[in-house]
Design a protein around this motif. Structure first.
Motif, PDB file in Angstrom:
ATOM      1  N   GLN A  44       0.818  -1.207   0.000  1.00  0.00           N
ATOM      2  CA  GLN A  44       0.000   0.000   0.000  1.00  0.00           C
ATOM      3  C   GLN A  44       0.855   1.262   0.000  1.00  0.00           C
ATOM      4  N   SER A  45       2.072   1.184   0.529  1.00  0.00           N
ATOM      5  CA  SER A  45       2.948   2.357   0.548  1.00  0.00           C
ATOM      6  C   SER A  45       3.410   2.743  -0.858  1.00  0.00           C
ATOM      7  N   MET A  46       3.188   1.866  -1.836  1.00  0.00           N
ATOM      8  CA  MET A  46       3.536   2.156  -3.233  1.00  0.00           C
ATOM      9  C   MET A  46       2.387   2.870  -3.949  1.00  0.00           C
ATOM     10  N   GLY A  47       1.335   3.226  -3.194  1.00  0.00           N
ATOM     11  CA  GLY A  47       0.206   3.922  -3.788  1.00  0.00           C
ATOM     12  C   GLY A  47      -0.833   3.001  -4.392  1.00  0.00           C
ATOM     13  N   ILE A  48      -0.802   1.735  -4.038  1.00  0.00           N
ATOM     14  CA  ILE A  48      -1.740   0.745  -4.573  1.00  0.00           C
ATOM     15  C   ILE A  48      -2.913   0.615  -3.606  1.00  0.00           C
ATOM     16  N   ARG A  49      -4.111   0.644  -4.156  1.00  0.00           N
ATOM     17  CA  ARG A  49      -5.315   0.537  -3.334  1.00  0.00           C
ATOM     18  C   ARG A  49      -5.389  -0.836  -2.650  1.00  0.00           C
ATOM     19  N   CYS A  86      -7.045  -3.878  -4.335  1.00  0.00           N
ATOM     20  CA  CYS A  86      -6.367  -4.501  -5.483  1.00  0.00           C
ATOM     21  C   CYS A  86      -5.309  -5.511  -5.051  1.00  0.00           C
ATOM     22  N   ILE A  87      -5.037  -5.586  -3.763  1.00  0.00           N
ATOM     23  CA  ILE A  87      -4.017  -6.508  -3.260  1.00  0.00           C
ATOM     24  C   ILE A  87      -4.699  -7.829  -2.939  1.00  0.00           C
ATOM     25  N   THR A  88      -4.926  -8.615  -4.002  1.00  0.00           N
ATOM     26  CA  THR A  88      -5.607  -9.910  -3.897  1.00  0.00           C
ATOM     27  C   THR A  88      -4.851 -10.935  -4.737  1.00  0.00           C
ATOM     28  N   PHE A  89      -5.149 -12.208  -4.547  1.00  0.00           N
ATOM     29  CA  PHE A  89      -4.525 -13.254  -5.342  1.00  0.00           C
ATOM     30  C   PHE A  89      -4.867 -13.113  -6.823  1.00  0.00           C
ATOM     31  N   ALA A  90      -6.024 -12.574  -7.128  1.00  0.00           N
ATOM     32  CA  ALA A  90      -6.430 -12.400  -8.524  1.00  0.00           C
ATOM     33  C   ALA A  90      -5.646 -11.286  -9.219  1.00  0.00           C
ATOM     34  N   ASN A  91      -5.144 -10.315  -8.477  1.00  0.00           N
ATOM     35  CA  ASN A  91      -4.475  -9.161  -9.072  1.00  0.00           C
ATOM     36  C   ASN A  91      -2.962  -9.129  -8.876  1.00  0.00           C
ATOM     37  N   VAL A 115       1.281  -6.110  -9.728  1.00  0.00           N
ATOM     38  CA  VAL A 115      -0.071  -5.858  -9.251  1.00  0.00           C
ATOM     39  C   VAL A 115      -0.864  -5.206 -10.374  1.00  0.00           C
ATOM     40  N   ARG A 116      -2.027  -5.772 -10.653  1.00  0.00           N
ATOM     41  CA  ARG A 116      -2.954  -5.189 -11.638  1.00  0.00           C
ATOM     42  C   ARG A 116      -3.978  -4.388 -10.857  1.00  0.00           C
ATOM     43  N   GLU A 117      -4.016  -3.091 -11.137  1.00  0.00           N
ATOM     44  CA  GLU A 117      -4.938  -2.196 -10.438  1.00  0.00           C
ATOM     45  C   GLU A 117      -5.897  -1.600 -11.451  1.00  0.00           C
ATOM     46  N   GLN A 118      -7.195  -1.753 -11.210  1.00  0.00           N
ATOM     47  CA  GLN A 118      -8.197  -1.209 -12.120  1.00  0.00           C
ATOM     48  C   GLN A 118      -9.022  -0.163 -11.396  1.00  0.00           C
ATOM     49  N   ASN A 119      -9.175   0.991 -12.064  1.00  0.00           N
ATOM     50  CA  ASN A 119      -9.976   2.085 -11.546  1.00  0.00           C
ATOM     51  C   ASN A 119     -10.902   2.510 -12.667  1.00  0.00           C
ATOM     52  N   THR A 131      -3.831  -0.215 -14.536  1.00  0.00           N
ATOM     53  CA  THR A 131      -2.429   0.097 -14.306  1.00  0.00           C
ATOM     54  C   THR A 131      -1.730  -1.160 -13.834  1.00  0.00           C
ATOM     55  N   ILE A 132      -0.564  -1.433 -14.421  1.00  0.00           N
ATOM     56  CA  ILE A 132       0.253  -2.556 -13.985  1.00  0.00           C
ATOM     57  C   ILE A 132       1.429  -1.991 -13.199  1.00  0.00           C
ATOM     58  N   HIS A 133       1.552  -2.434 -11.943  1.00  0.00           N
ATOM     59  CA  HIS A 133       2.668  -2.035 -11.088  1.00  0.00           C
ATOM     60  C   HIS A 133       3.686  -3.169 -11.099  1.00  0.00           C
ATOM     61  N   THR A 134       4.940  -2.875 -11.358  1.00  0.00           N
ATOM     62  CA  THR A 134       6.017  -3.853 -11.215  1.00  0.00           C
ATOM     63  C   THR A 134       6.862  -3.383 -10.041  1.00  0.00           C
TER      64      THR A 134
END
Length: 119
Positions: free
Chosen positions: A15-20, A23-28, A39-43, A48-51
């Motif tokens: 979450q400190s990387m600005g990810i909701r 979105c922090i789930t096994f699916a994402n 992490v795949r984050e959808q808004n 957005t893909i975070h590496t």
């Protein structure tokens, strides 16, 4: 008393990387080694893909990419993306597309083999 079978070390909070948090789930999220998390984050319609580089979190990146799944190579900075039946592989450091293919069958999940077939 017995020693713990696994030693855990918290590097940082995703979450400190600005990810909701939702979105922090096994699916994402994928973690194929101790080096990277994707992490795949959808808004809304925006994806957005975070590496996240676990060894150097300041090198972590985020990109607007319309992908259903993302997976980092466990050895190199190579990113595999899946959108429907299309798979694309990119070298992040060189900013080049390495491979692209369309699968004839449905792809239900990304596997490490998607990243490792590029050598």
């Amino acid at each position: 008393t017995m020693a713990a079978p696994v030693k855990l070390n918290e590097v940082f909070k995703i979450q400190s990387m600005g990810i909701r948090p939702d979105c922090i789930t096994f699916a994402n999220c994928t973690m194929e080694s101790e080096k990277f998390i994707t992490v795949r984050e959808q808004n809304g319609e925006q994806v957005t893909i975070h590496t996240i580089d676990l060894l150097s979190p300041q090198r972590s990146e985020k990109r607007p990419i319309a992908a259903d799944a993302a997976l980092m190579n466990p050895v190199a900075r190579i990113l595999a993306l899946r959108a429907g039946q299309q798979i694309q592989v990119y070298n992040i450091e060189l900013k080049t597309k390495m491979k692209q293919t369309v699968m004839t069958d449905a792809v239900s999940q990304a596997t490490p083999k998607l990243c490792l077939f590029v050598r």
